[in-house]
Design a protein around this motif. Structure first.
Motif, PDB file in Angstrom:
ATOM      1  N   LYS A  77     105.663   1.385 -12.736  1.00 53.76           N
ATOM      2  CA  LYS A  77     107.005   1.897 -13.534  1.00 53.76           C
ATOM      3  C   LYS A  77     106.840   3.303 -13.479  1.00 53.76           C
ATOM      4  CE  LYS A  77     106.562  -2.315 -16.473  1.00 53.76           C
ATOM      5  NZ  LYS A  77     106.138  -3.011 -17.544  1.00 53.76           N
ATOM      6  N   ASP A  78     105.922   3.834 -13.196  1.00 57.92           N
ATOM      7  CA  ASP A  78     105.665   5.487 -13.408  1.00 57.92           C
ATOM      8  C   ASP A  78     106.543   6.080 -12.206  1.00 57.92           C
ATOM      9  OD1 ASP A  78     105.266   8.126 -13.579  1.00 57.92           O
ATOM     10  OD2 ASP A  78     103.116   7.782 -14.288  1.00 57.92           O
ATOM     11  N   PRO A  79     107.749   6.972 -12.591  1.00 58.08           N
ATOM     12  CA  PRO A  79     108.559   7.509 -11.493  1.00 58.08           C
ATOM     13  C   PRO A  79     107.961   8.768 -10.652  1.00 58.08           C
ATOM     14  CG  PRO A  79     109.474   7.864 -13.646  1.00 58.08           C
ATOM     15  CD  PRO A  79     108.309   7.113 -13.809  1.00 58.08           C
ATOM     16  N   SER A  80     106.686   9.029 -11.110  1.00 53.38           N
ATOM     17  CA  SER A  80     106.092  10.504 -10.796  1.00 53.38           C
ATOM     18  C   SER A  80     105.399  10.212  -9.262  1.00 53.38           C
ATOM     19  CB  SER A  80     105.129  10.913 -12.011  1.00 53.38           C
ATOM     20  OG  SER A  80     103.938  10.051 -12.039  1.00 53.38           O
ATOM     21  N   TYR A  81     105.699   8.938  -8.912  1.00 55.09           N
ATOM     22  CA  TYR A  81     104.822   8.815  -7.647  1.00 55.09           C
ATOM     23  C   TYR A  81     105.880   8.698  -6.434  1.00 55.09           C
ATOM     24  CZ  TYR A  81     100.776   7.535 -10.460  1.00 55.09           C
ATOM     25  OH  TYR A  81      99.674   7.641 -11.233  1.00 55.09           O
ATOM     26  N   GLU A  82     105.420   9.032  -5.181  1.00 59.66           N
ATOM     27  CA  GLU A  82     106.257   8.669  -3.975  1.00 59.66           C
ATOM     28  C   GLU A  82     105.570   7.558  -3.197  1.00 59.66           C
ATOM     29  OE1 GLU A  82     106.718  10.782   0.025  1.00 59.66           O
ATOM     30  OE2 GLU A  82     106.981  12.390  -1.466  1.00 59.66           O
ATOM     31  N   VAL A  83     106.051   6.645  -3.238  1.00 61.41           N
ATOM     32  CA  VAL A  83     105.195   5.530  -2.561  1.00 61.41           C
ATOM     33  C   VAL A  83     105.983   4.904  -1.235  1.00 61.41           C
ATOM     34  CG1 VAL A  83     104.678   2.853  -3.196  1.00 61.41           C
ATOM     35  CG2 VAL A  83     104.816   4.269  -5.219  1.00 61.41           C
ATOM     36  N   GLN A  84     104.903   4.814  -0.498  1.00 55.51           N
ATOM     37  CA  GLN A  84     105.240   4.031   1.051  1.00 55.51           C
ATOM     38  C   GLN A  84     104.539   2.914   1.181  1.00 55.51           C
ATOM     39  OE1 GLN A  84     106.124   6.586   4.370  1.00 55.51           O
ATOM     40  NE2 GLN A  84     105.454   8.414   3.259  1.00 55.51           N
ATOM     41  N   VAL A  85     105.306   1.947   1.501  1.00 53.10           N
ATOM     42  CA  VAL A  85     104.563   0.726   1.863  1.00 53.10           C
ATOM     43  C   VAL A  85     104.918   0.417   3.253  1.00 53.10           C
ATOM     44  CG1 VAL A  85     104.656  -1.950   1.409  1.00 53.10           C
ATOM     45  CG2 VAL A  85     105.608  -0.229  -0.251  1.00 53.10           C
ATOM     46  N   VAL A  86     103.556  -0.052   3.860  1.00 60.24           N
ATOM     47  CA  VAL A  86     103.259  -0.325   5.212  1.00 60.24           C
ATOM     48  C   VAL A  86     102.960  -1.746   5.401  1.00 60.24           C
ATOM     49  CG1 VAL A  86     102.275   0.553   7.379  1.00 60.24           C
ATOM     50  CG2 VAL A  86     102.762   2.117   6.016  1.00 60.24           C
ATOM     51  N   SER A  87     103.492  -2.350   6.251  1.00 57.49           N
ATOM     52  CA  SER A  87     103.083  -3.817   6.349  1.00 57.49           C
ATOM     53  C   SER A  87     103.864  -4.490   7.600  1.00 57.49           C
ATOM     54  CB  SER A  87     103.350  -4.810   5.036  1.00 57.49           C
ATOM     55  OG  SER A  87     103.347  -6.213   5.297  1.00 57.49           O
ATOM     56  N   PRO A  88     103.224  -5.148   8.331  1.00 55.04           N
ATOM     57  CA  PRO A  88     103.974  -5.885   9.693  1.00 55.04           C
ATOM     58  C   PRO A  88     105.073  -6.742   9.248  1.00 55.04           C
ATOM     59  CG  PRO A  88     101.847  -6.789   9.466  1.00 55.04           C
ATOM     60  CD  PRO A  88     101.751  -5.489   8.450  1.00 55.04           C
ATOM     61  N   ARG A  89     105.137  -7.427   7.853  1.00 56.64           N
ATOM     62  CA  ARG A  89     105.717  -8.297   7.476  1.00 56.64           C
ATOM     63  C   ARG A  89     106.823  -7.695   6.447  1.00 56.64           C
ATOM     64  NH1 ARG A  89     101.651 -10.534   8.914  1.00 56.64           N
ATOM     65  NH2 ARG A  89     100.565  -9.721   7.164  1.00 56.64           N
ATOM     66  N   ASN A  90     108.240  -7.663   6.568  1.00 57.34           N
ATOM     67  CA  ASN A  90     109.137  -7.299   5.501  1.00 57.34           C
ATOM     68  C   ASN A  90     109.396  -7.922   4.439  1.00 57.34           C
ATOM     69  OD1 ASN A  90     110.747  -8.933   6.940  1.00 57.34           O
ATOM     70  ND2 ASN A  90     112.206  -7.307   7.288  1.00 57.34           N
ATOM     71  N   TYR A  91     108.464  -8.809   4.239  1.00 52.24           N
ATOM     72  CA  TYR A  91     108.695 -10.026   3.207  1.00 52.24           C
ATOM     73  C   TYR A  91     107.599 -10.367   2.390  1.00 52.24           C
ATOM     74  CZ  TYR A  91     107.102 -13.078   6.629  1.00 52.24           C
ATOM     75  OH  TYR A  91     106.324 -13.610   7.562  1.00 52.24           O
ATOM     76  N   PHE A  92     107.491 -10.680   1.253  1.00 54.95           N
ATOM     77  CA  PHE A  92     106.579 -11.332   0.554  1.00 54.95           C
ATOM     78  C   PHE A  92     106.566 -12.934   0.680  1.00 54.95           C
ATOM     79  CE2 PHE A  92     105.604 -13.615  -3.461  1.00 54.95           C
ATOM     80  CZ  PHE A  92     104.198 -13.457  -3.457  1.00 54.95           C
ATOM     81  N   ALA A  93     105.550 -13.663   0.847  1.00 57.89           N
ATOM     82  CA  ALA A  93     105.596 -15.056   1.162  1.00 57.89           C
ATOM     83  C   ALA A  93     104.921 -15.822  -0.175  1.00 57.89           C
ATOM     84  CB  ALA A  93     105.092 -15.272   2.502  1.00 57.89           C
ATOM     85  N   PHE A  94     105.415 -16.839  -0.605  1.00 63.85           N
ATOM     86  CA  PHE A  94     104.702 -17.680  -1.678  1.00 63.85           C
ATOM     87  C   PHE A  94     103.850 -18.652  -1.129  1.00 63.85           C
ATOM     88  CE2 PHE A  94     104.517 -20.659  -4.912  1.00 63.85           C
ATOM     89  CZ  PHE A  94     104.471 -20.064  -6.220  1.00 63.85           C
ATOM     90  N   THR A  95     102.680 -18.018  -0.334  1.00 61.81           N
ATOM     91  CA  THR A  95     101.627 -18.953   0.280  1.00 61.81           C
ATOM     92  C   THR A  95     101.272 -20.123  -0.386  1.00 61.81           C
ATOM     93  OG1 THR A  95      99.938 -17.352  -0.750  1.00 61.81           O
ATOM     94  CG2 THR A  95     100.744 -16.684   1.200  1.00 61.81           C
ATOM     95  N   PRO A  96     101.064 -20.370  -1.611  1.00 60.04           N
ATOM     96  CA  PRO A  96     100.646 -21.881  -2.134  1.00 60.04           C
ATOM     97  C   PRO A  96     101.916 -22.831  -1.523  1.00 60.04           C
ATOM     98  CG  PRO A  96     100.593 -20.086  -3.995  1.00 60.04           C
ATOM     99  CD  PRO A  96     101.357 -19.309  -2.635  1.00 60.04           C
ATOM    100  N   LEU A  97     102.958 -22.463  -1.276  1.00 64.48           N
ATOM    101  CA  LEU A  97     103.826 -23.515  -0.808  1.00 64.48           C
ATOM    102  C   LEU A  97     103.798 -23.776   0.893  1.00 64.48           C
ATOM    103  CD1 LEU A  97     107.000 -23.192  -3.063  1.00 64.48           C
ATOM    104  CD2 LEU A  97     105.260 -25.089  -2.952  1.00 64.48           C
TER     105      LEU A  97
END
Length: 580
Positions: A77-97
């Motif tokens: 929640k803190d806006p004082s960070y510049e965040v970069q996300v690196v992942s080969p998948r551009n989604y989150f998967a609900f793996t239990p299903l």
């Protein structure tokens, strides 16, 4: 120009140039006459550079969009960070299903949520790069990446990302235990793409078995589905496949339904070893009733394109089992990029990344690791026993009373969670009672270092590694985000336990995992649940509890609506057997 467009432009101008607000205010007050206005703030020089440096955002790089990485992003929640996300998948998967996706109980797109949908709601400075991490340079604080798009879009793109803080949440890969032929011939069940491939292969097996040129022996082989691994994923997939065959495919392929066979291979003596014995017994009995061939004590030694070779642990006998499809679900292994990083920082002899109780990688102050790629290296009480005693012995007398320990008891229990586990195991009310049990002189209540060592000598036997589950990863992500949110405040006012080998306190309280229970769907609308307090529930009512919990845990309202509608569609129309 419309009134709406005018107000939009005015709004942007005042946001981009705050001094215009002051000018407009002075202009209005002066009645629209000639105005002389000067903003006292200097715009250049050393002062401006100092202001910019003071407000420079810390760069946070997050590797991975699984349970740990997404939970971190959702809770930051803190806006004082510049965040970069690196992942080969551009989604989150609900793996239990994912086991449900393999047979069409739930559609693949119902269990995924685009990462950009998740981060855009935060209102923070977050950028996403669809790429895979190739190398982590801990010395220069750089991450080397390569784009993961198709090469026909212009070839691979390599780039470097700098960081101040790095969050490694890359998950793990399937563990083959170097068994020959597994990678080439077996299906895994770790990603959405794996589930989709399994679904297509199941339909392919049934379609091929109905061809007029296929012999009866070949039909039996093609329709023999082997699942390797008796953990929650393997058991749930076997149950889902059995339901798919009996409820849907048997009606569509009546000529070959009697040839279908499902075998579950497990190297241990029982399936679902991490569950209560009552659940294990019920699951094994149910699988026998359903006709699922359960072979425990069977170790896979080789997999070819048509046969799987096993060795019986009890007798040493080797067997060959013809199959049409094999699904490998036997645990997790470390990804190559994480292994290279471990060698770089002197952890090459470990199985996964080692972190401290604050999820910080050992030896790297600015790198954190969480989820399946890491494990917490909990510090032992006996390693710090002298320092703990010395901290309580404020006058350095060499002996203490129970009362002397009262100032550090809470810090001991917070710093070393195995103490609380040991007290619960021994049914002791508190730490004081533990000390009194080992006191040699009950009247004087004197405790020396040797008695203190004896009292805590068995505490470290309660240390256990956390399981590699979505529940653990999600809690770690939320914990670390909370630490980042309060980083500045806790620098000034530390809230953690005492530093027994130093002065002051730790910045944060250490991570504590809270277990909320676990489910094991067993097919036929029956599920087993092991909940806190050793409460076990098995049956149809637990299946509805499973529906409720999983629907509530989905990452967005969009996925909740999609999954619930998929469940309703399956109840009404059955599962889709189209090969797409």
């Amino acid at each position: 120009m419309s009134g709406y467009a005018f107000y939009r432009r005015a709004y942007r101008a005042f946001n981009d140039y705050p001094s215009l607000t002051k000018l407009a205010l002075v202009f209005t007050v002066s009645g629209g006459g000639l105005v002389a206005y000067s903003d006292a703030r200097p715009f250049g020089g050393a002062y401006a550079d100092a202001i910019q440096a003071d407000h420079k955002k810390k760069k946070v790089v997050v590797l991975g969009t699984g349970w740990a990485g997404t939970s971190f992003l959702k809770n930051l929640k803190d806006p004082s960070y510049e965040v970069q996300v690196v992942s080969p998948r551009n989604y989150f998967a609900f793996t239990p299903l994912l086991p449900s996706v393999t047979v069409g109980t739930v559609e693949a797109r119902s269990v995924v949520e685009p990462v950009r949908n998740i981060v855009k709601k935060k209102g923070l400075d977050v950028k996403f790069r669809e790429a895979e991490c190739l190398n982590i340079d801990a010395v220069n604080k750089k991450v080397y990446c390569r784009s993961s798009q198709d090469t026909n879009l212009g070839g691979e793109e390599n780039f470097t990302v700098d960081y101040d803080y790095l969050v490694v949440a890359m998950g793990a890969r399937a563990n083959t235990f170097n068994t020959p032929g597994v990678v080439e011939n077996a299906h895994f069940l770790k990603e959405v793409e794996d589930a989709q491939r399994i679904r297509r292969t199941v339909i392919d097996c049934f379609e091929r078995a109905t061809l007029p040129t296929i012999s009866e022996e070949e039909k039996k082989r093609i329709l023999h589905f082997v699942v390797v691994g008796g953990g929650p994923t393997g058991v749930e997939f076997a149950a889902e496949l059995h339901d798919f065959v009996t409820e849907d495919l048997a009606k569509l392929y009546p000529s070959v339904k009697d040839h279908v066979k499902i075998t579950l291979l497990e190297a241990a003596d029982h399936i679902l070893n991490m569950f209560d014995k009552r659940i294990t017994a019920f699951a094994e009995e149910k699988f026998q009733r359903d006709g699922i061939d359960l072979k425990t004590g069977s170790m896979v030694v080789k997999v070819t394109d048509k046969e799987i070779s096993t060795k019986e642990r009890a007798t040493g006998e080797n067997r060959s089992i013809p199959y049409g499809m094999v699904v490998w679900s036997t645990g997790i292994g470390t990804r190559p990029v994480v292994m290279d990083f471990m060698k770089q920082i002197g952890q090459g002899n470990r199985r996964v990344l080692a972190t401290d109780e604050w999820l910080r990688v050992e030896g790297c102050d600015s790198i954190y690791a969480l989820g399946d790629c890491a494990t917490i290296n909990q510090r032992k009480v006996m390693e710090d026993i002298m320092a703990i005693f010395s901290k309580a012995d404020k006058i350095q007398s060499g002996t203490l009373t129970v009362t002397d320990f009262k100032d550090v008891i809470n810090d001991i229990c917070e710093r070393y969670p195995q103490v609380e586990i040991y007290l619960k195991e021994k049914q002791l009310k508190n730490f004081v009672e533990l000390l009194k049990n080992y006191q040699g002189n009950a009247q004087k209540e004197i405790i020396d270092i040797e008695l203190f060592k004896a009292a805590l000598s068995e505490v470290d036997t309660q240390m256990k590694n956390l399981p590699a589950t979505a529940q653990v990863a999600a809690q770690q992500g939320a914990y670390l985000a909370n630490c980042f949110n309060r980083m500045e405040a806790c620098e000034k006012n530390p809230e953690g336990p005492l530093r027994f080998r130093g002065s002051g306190r730790h910045r944060f309280r250490p991570f504590r995992y809270k277990h909320f229970g676990q489910f094991a769907p067993l097919g036929g609308e029956q599920t087993a649940a092991q909940l806190p307090g050793d409460w076990v529930s098995i049956g149809h009512s637990t299946q509805w509890l499973w529906y409720s919990v999983y629907a509530s845990k989905l990452v967005s309202w969009r996925t909740r609506v999609l999954v619930i509608s998929d469940w309703g569609r399956r109840f009404i129309f059955g599962r889709d057997s189209s090969r797409i």
